[in-house]
Design an enzyme around this catalytic site. Structure first.
Site, mmCIF file in Angstrom:
data_model
loop_
_atom_site.group_PDB
_atom_site.id
_atom_site.type_symbol
_atom_site.label_atom_id
_atom_site.label_comp_id
_atom_site.label_asym_id
_atom_site.label_seq_id
_atom_site.Cartn_x
_atom_site.Cartn_y
_atom_site.Cartn_z
ATOM 1 N N ARG A 21 -2.401 -17.965 5.055
ATOM 2 C CA ARG A 21 -3.785 -18.165 4.605
ATOM 3 C C ARG A 21 -4.265 -19.562 4.963
ATOM 4 O O ARG A 21 -5.429 -19.759 5.290
ATOM 5 C CB ARG A 21 -3.892 -17.927 3.094
ATOM 6 C CG ARG A 21 -3.671 -16.472 2.730
ATOM 7 C CD ARG A 21 -4.327 -16.129 1.422
ATOM 8 N NE ARG A 21 -4.074 -14.746 1.057
ATOM 9 C CZ ARG A 21 -4.848 -14.043 0.235
ATOM 10 N NH1 ARG A 21 -5.912 -14.599 -0.295
ATOM 11 N NH2 ARG A 21 -4.558 -12.808 -0.068
ATOM 12 N N ALA A 436 -3.637 -18.907 -6.753
ATOM 13 C CA ALA A 436 -3.720 -20.338 -6.429
ATOM 14 C C ALA A 436 -4.496 -21.112 -7.488
ATOM 15 O O ALA A 436 -4.012 -22.114 -8.026
ATOM 16 C CB ALA A 436 -4.373 -20.507 -5.059
ATOM 17 N N ASP A 465 -0.228 -8.737 -10.041
ATOM 18 C CA ASP A 465 0.402 -8.876 -8.734
ATOM 19 C C ASP A 465 1.812 -9.453 -8.821
ATOM 20 O O ASP A 465 2.166 -10.161 -9.778
ATOM 21 C CB ASP A 465 -0.439 -9.781 -7.835
ATOM 22 C CG ASP A 465 -1.753 -9.134 -7.442
ATOM 23 O OD1 ASP A 465 -1.859 -7.903 -7.593
ATOM 24 O OD2 ASP A 465 -2.664 -9.851 -6.988
ATOM 25 N N VAL A 511 -7.777 -6.232 -15.207
ATOM 26 C CA VAL A 511 -8.954 -6.353 -16.071
ATOM 27 C C VAL A 511 -10.130 -5.722 -15.335
ATOM 28 O O VAL A 511 -10.780 -6.340 -14.509
ATOM 29 C CB VAL A 511 -9.257 -7.829 -16.401
ATOM 30 C CG1 VAL A 511 -10.483 -7.928 -17.287
ATOM 31 C CG2 VAL A 511 -8.053 -8.464 -17.083
ATOM 32 N N ASP A 535 -10.429 -13.275 -6.971
ATOM 33 C CA ASP A 535 -11.375 -13.119 -5.867
ATOM 34 C C ASP A 535 -12.029 -11.740 -5.838
ATOM 35 O O ASP A 535 -12.605 -11.350 -4.840
ATOM 36 C CB ASP A 535 -10.685 -13.396 -4.525
ATOM 37 C CG ASP A 535 -9.440 -12.544 -4.318
ATOM 38 O OD1 ASP A 535 -9.277 -11.559 -5.053
ATOM 39 O OD2 ASP A 535 -8.638 -12.865 -3.430
ATOM 40 N N ASN A 536 -11.951 -11.002 -6.938
ATOM 41 C CA ASN A 536 -12.540 -9.672 -7.023
ATOM 42 C C ASN A 536 -13.882 -9.767 -7.745
ATOM 43 O O ASN A 536 -13.931 -10.037 -8.946
ATOM 44 C CB ASN A 536 -11.586 -8.725 -7.769
ATOM 45 C CG ASN A 536 -12.079 -7.298 -7.756
ATOM 46 O OD1 ASN A 536 -13.236 -7.022 -8.034
ATOM 47 N ND2 ASN A 536 -11.183 -6.383 -7.435
ATOM 48 N N CYS A 591 -21.706 5.566 12.839
ATOM 49 C CA CYS A 591 -21.777 5.887 14.268
ATOM 50 C C CYS A 591 -21.217 4.746 15.111
ATOM 51 O O CYS A 591 -20.655 4.978 16.181
ATOM 52 C CB CYS A 591 -23.213 6.207 14.677
ATOM 53 S SG CYS A 591 -24.312 4.778 14.744
#
Length: 928
Positions: A21, A436, A465, A511, A535-536, A591
């Protein structure tokens, strides 16, 4: 006083998967330069350890005071009377085994021979006198090439950062942003020539930038040439004289060209007199100069009296104010002296705000990376951040509130007083996310003593996680032996090493509203503050809705590469997170993905979709069908009786083609190769030959549409071979076929001539159901009967193993398949391919991350947390938006709550709850 407090650092090559990252932020060239750098850091106090930690670079005897400012010092270091370097060095080294860290025992003072610094590319000073800073800066500036010089200090409520990278410092990439690609719709024959973009696709360029052109039809002399542009409108720009060029026909792409930029620096001695400051808060643009004067007065006070001003001492504050008035007269612009800044700096200078050090340390660490890599725009040349908003409401407190009490919180107490310290100890805080930012936040909680009260206080954390190897380069609470352990449990344990008195509960719950273990309203009402570190966006919105419903304050934050933000939501004072909307994420039209890709992002998304369809979605549907209908014989009987079983024809087709050996998996992969990269191209060109024109006479195949060309399979082509092998491995996994890593020659499968209708409507969506013909039904019966007779419809045959996409495991072949498939499709459409690394970022939706930005953001969040706990008024809270690459840091006031008035003078805000007792309707609200 600085003996045994210096650290020199040699950076060596980092392990790839630890830094992916960060690599997305810095790029390979910058990473290589960083890996070959030598950096010298002086000072292992609270700020020094923040800088060392964030750069992964990284003496006095340890005291209780250090426990509140240096998270690497533990209580046993005090009882064993270790010095700071001894206690800190090995813990810094643990962060990254690929970095060599060594402590120096050479005294650093006015008599030191500075020639030893010539081996370093960058020197960072903390806790060094201003006189010595000037001497070292002069030495560094005079070298050829100059040694990059950075100094940083935190005194109480004020902080400063100074950079000097020499007379000339070249930066190859000032922003780190991906070069923009603009599809062209027209270029005029004129002076200047005006380039127009496709409709509804603004170019987002700036005057002075450079572009190169490719794939222009007509005006072919533009292809390969570079031009400096002048912006005309959001959809057009000029490029100079095109009047003598041939007429423009169609197509073309303009690609931004990154050009080097030179930055110029002055020595510290000159900059002290006429400082160039970054303004962080535009509501008080005079603040940087005011803090500059106040901190210079502090330095003079220290030189004059051989000590710093005493905590809370009004007499010392008055003396420092006199010095400040005198210092102001020596500066070029004679800036105004702010008495409040000088007074509070004097009263708190002996103290230390750990979150302020985290914020400044993050910024300083980013400047170190710029110094050794030449990437991103450096700070020119001062940054000042003050926390006057925190201490001003404490004006009426007696001096005894700020005096030391012999515990780990004395440094904090000197800044905010004992009463506010106790409120932090008694705080119940819910932290969502232990990545982080979450790790950094827990460190700040530990240093602030959050949740350590005897009778009250608790830190609750949750994160579903597991720890991956790629997390280790920025989630500093984790170590290699923690890989595949839950983040929340591990983070809790590591935080207790920093402060064993912290009370912490850890969970692995998600959550969000769709989760069974969603926290109840009762849980939220027990929390004093909720902090999000994830980050969601949807999860953030859900948490905000719970905070609003239960009148709980929320502090939100996030980073993306070098960018970051913080936002404070306080009931009845500010707007909520859901009061504003992020711009919608751009969706690629169906498309475009299916037939008309124009950029590598389109082919990567197509390959990602193929992965999901072939190896996850279809196997899942297959299993679901056979869980509903447990035997092939029963299904055959039902079909023959005319019964319609949803999905049965596709399931039977899959069963009849099921591979049962590695060779058959390879053959299936070859079939897919022909279908994806040859049949589809032939189908499109059959439906729309190259000379096809639209009703208005324009060519069908013009930008952004690209005509495809069939790819002929070549066994010796690594890309072709890579697709076959990766696809075969995944098919073998899905169909539970054992395989070995050996080369298998496969047969060529010729293209089919069954051509389908091509979708060209950009608003169209992928159909959920495809009609089944009677011929399909007859084929299904025949195939199922054949499978039953051949004993190929037994219980084991009615099961598949769906694959969940996992980007971080390089051995599973997922990214290998997507990279090969994407680049083959790119080749088919003459699109520039992407390497595996870029493909992984896009396919895995990886958000670039770097520890410097997360440290800065988490520090700012913790400072706002202090204000929330103290019940500060609305004008004290600050949101922050930063981009450390440019660099900018902008503090803004929080959005004030919108108040609406209904009938009978009823006040209504987003935090108001009404219980309707009858059917009487409210009138239309009016904003107040």
């Amino acid at each position: 006083g600085l003996v045994n407090r210096t650290v020199h650092v040699w950076l060596v090559t980092h392990a790839h998967c630890r830094t992916c990252r960060q690599r997305y932020v810095l790029g390979d060239t910058a990473m290589q330069k960083m890996a070959q750098s030598h950096v010298f850091l002086s000072g292992i106090g609270g700020l020094g350890v923040e800088i060392g930690n964030k750069c992964f670079l990284l003496n006095f005897q340890c005291t209780k005071w250090d426990l509140g400012i240096n998270f690497f010092i533990h209580e046993d270091d005090i009882t064993s009377q270790r010095n700071r370097a001894e206690a800190t060095l090995h813990r810094i080294a643990e962060l990254n085994p690929y970095v060599h860290v060594a402590a120096s025992v050479v005294p650093l003072d006015e008599t030191t021979d500075l020639s030893f610094l010539k081996q370093y590319q960058c020197v960072i000073l903390t806790e060094v006198s201003l006189l010595l800073q000037k001497k070292i800066n002069d030495f560094c500036h005079a070298q050829q090439p100059p040694i990059k010089f950075i100094s940083a200090d935190v005194y109480g409520i004020c902080s400063r950062l100074f950079c000097d990278f020499g007379d000339e410092f070249e930066v190859l990439d000032t922003t780190g942003e991906e070069p923009k690609e603009i599809f062209i719709s027209n270029i005029t024959q004129s002076n200047p020539g005006i380039v127009t973009c496709l409709e509804n696709h603004p170019h987002r360029l700036e005057t002075g930038q450079f572009l190169t052109f490719r794939e222009v039809n007509g005006m072919s002399c533009l292809n390969g040439s570079t031009h400096q542009i002048t912006v005309v409108s959001p959809y057009s720009f000029s490029i100079g004289d095109t009047s003598d060029m041939e007429p423009y026909l169609h197509g073309g792409i303009a690609v931004q060209v990154k050009t080097p930029k030179m930055f110029y620096f002055e020595r510290l001695e000159k900059q002290i007199i006429n400082p160039l400051c970054l303004v962080a808060d535009f509501s008080k643009p005079e603040a940087p100069l005011q803090i500059h004067v106040a901190m210079l007065a502090l330095n003079h006070f220290q030189e004059n009296f051989g000590r710093g001003p005493n905590i809370g001492c009004l007499q010392d504050a008055e003396e420092m104010l006199k010095i400040a008035m005198s210092v102001s007269e020596t500066l070029e612009n004679k800036p105004q002296v702010n008495g409040d800044v000088v007074k509070w700096l004097s009263r708190t200078a002996q103290g230390f705000l750990a979150p302020l050090a985290a914020a400044v340390g993050g910024v300083a660490s980013q400047e170190v990376l710029k110094a050794v890599t030449g990437k991103f725009s450096p700070l020119q040349q001062w940054l000042y951040i003050d926390m006057l908003d925190i201490v001003t409401p404490l004006e009426k407190m007696g001096c005894e509130e700020f005096l030391p009490r012999g515990d780990r919180y004395d440094a904090l107490r000197a800044c905010i007083g004992d009463s506010l310290c106790q409120k932090l100890h008694d705080l119940n805080v819910f932290l969502v996310g232990c990545g982080a930012i979450g790790c950094e936040m827990l460190k700040n909680f530990a240093l602030l003593g959050v949740g350590t009260g005897q009778d009250k206080g608790l830190v609750t954390i949750t994160d579903p996680d597991l720890i991956e190897k790629s997390n280790l380069n920025r989630q500093f609470l984790f170590r290699p032996h923690h890989i595949q352990k839950p983040k929340s449990y591990t983070a809790a344990e590591a935080t207790l090493n920093i402060n064993p008195y912290l009370k912490i509960d850890s969970y692995i719950n998600k959550v969000c509203p769709a989760t069974e273990n969603t926290y109840s309203d009762e849980f939220y009402t027990k929390q004093d503050v909720i902090v999000t570190a994830l980050d969601n966006v949807e999860a953030r919105r859900y948490i905000d809705s719970r905070c609003v419903a239960n009148l709980r304050p929320l502090i939100d934050s996030g980073t993306m590469g070098t960018k970051g933000h913080t936002e404070v939501i306080v009931p009845h004072l500010t707007e909520s997170y859901n009061s504003h909307r992020d711009p919608p994420e751009e969706e690629i039209p169906f498309c475009t993905l299916k037939s008309f890709p124009a950029a590598i992002e389109h082919t990567i998304q197509w390959a990602r979709d193929k992965f999901e369809s072939s190896f996850s979605h279809k196997p899942s549907l297959f299993n679901k069908f056979w869980q509903t209908y447990p035997s092939a014989e029963e299904v055959l009987q039902r079909i023959k009786s005319g019964e319609s079983l949803e999905g049965c024809f596709h399931v039977i087709k899959t069963l009849s083609r099921r591979p049962r050996s590695w060779t058959q998996c390879v053959e299936l992969a070859r079939v897919k190769f022909e279908k994806y990269f040859s049949h589809k191209a032939l189908q499109l060109l059959h439906s729309f030959p190259l000379d096809t024109r639209l009703k208005d006479g324009s060519l069908f195949w013009q930008s952004p549409k690209r005509p495809p060309f069939p790819v002929k399979f070549e066994f010796n082509d690594p890309l072709h071979y890579g697709f076959i092998v990766s696809a075969a491995k995944l098919f073998a996994t899905v169909y539970c076929v054992p395989f070995t890593e050996k080369v298998i020659h496969t047969a060529t499968v010729f293209p089919s001539h069954n051509l389908d209708v091509v979708q060209t409507d950009e608003t169209a969506r992928k159909p959920d159901h495809i009609p089944v013909s009677s011929e399909d039904e007859r084929n299904a019966i025949f195939q199922l009967e054949k499978s039953i007779v051949s004993n190929e419809a037994l219980e084991n045959d009615l099961q598949m193993k769906p694959i969940s996409f996992e980007k971080d495991d390089d051995s599973n072949g997922h990214i290998d398949f997507i990279t090969a498939a994407s680049n083959l499709r790119a080749k088919m459409y003459n699109i520039e391919p992407a390497d595996r690394f870029k493909t992984k970022r896009i396919a895995g939706k990886i958000i670039p991350a770097i520890a410097t930005a997360t440290a800065a953001v988490s520090g700012l969040v913790a400072l706002e947390l202090i204000k929330v706990v103290g019940g500060y008024p609305a004008d004290a809270y600050k949101n922050c938006f930063l981009n450390l690459a440019i660099p900018i840091m902008v503090f803004t006031e929080t959005l004030r709550i919108i108040i609406k008035m209904y009938i009978h003078h009823t006040i209504f805000t987003v935090f108001t709850n009404f219980t309707c007792m009858n059917k009487k309707e409210f009138s239309t609200p009016k904003s107040k």
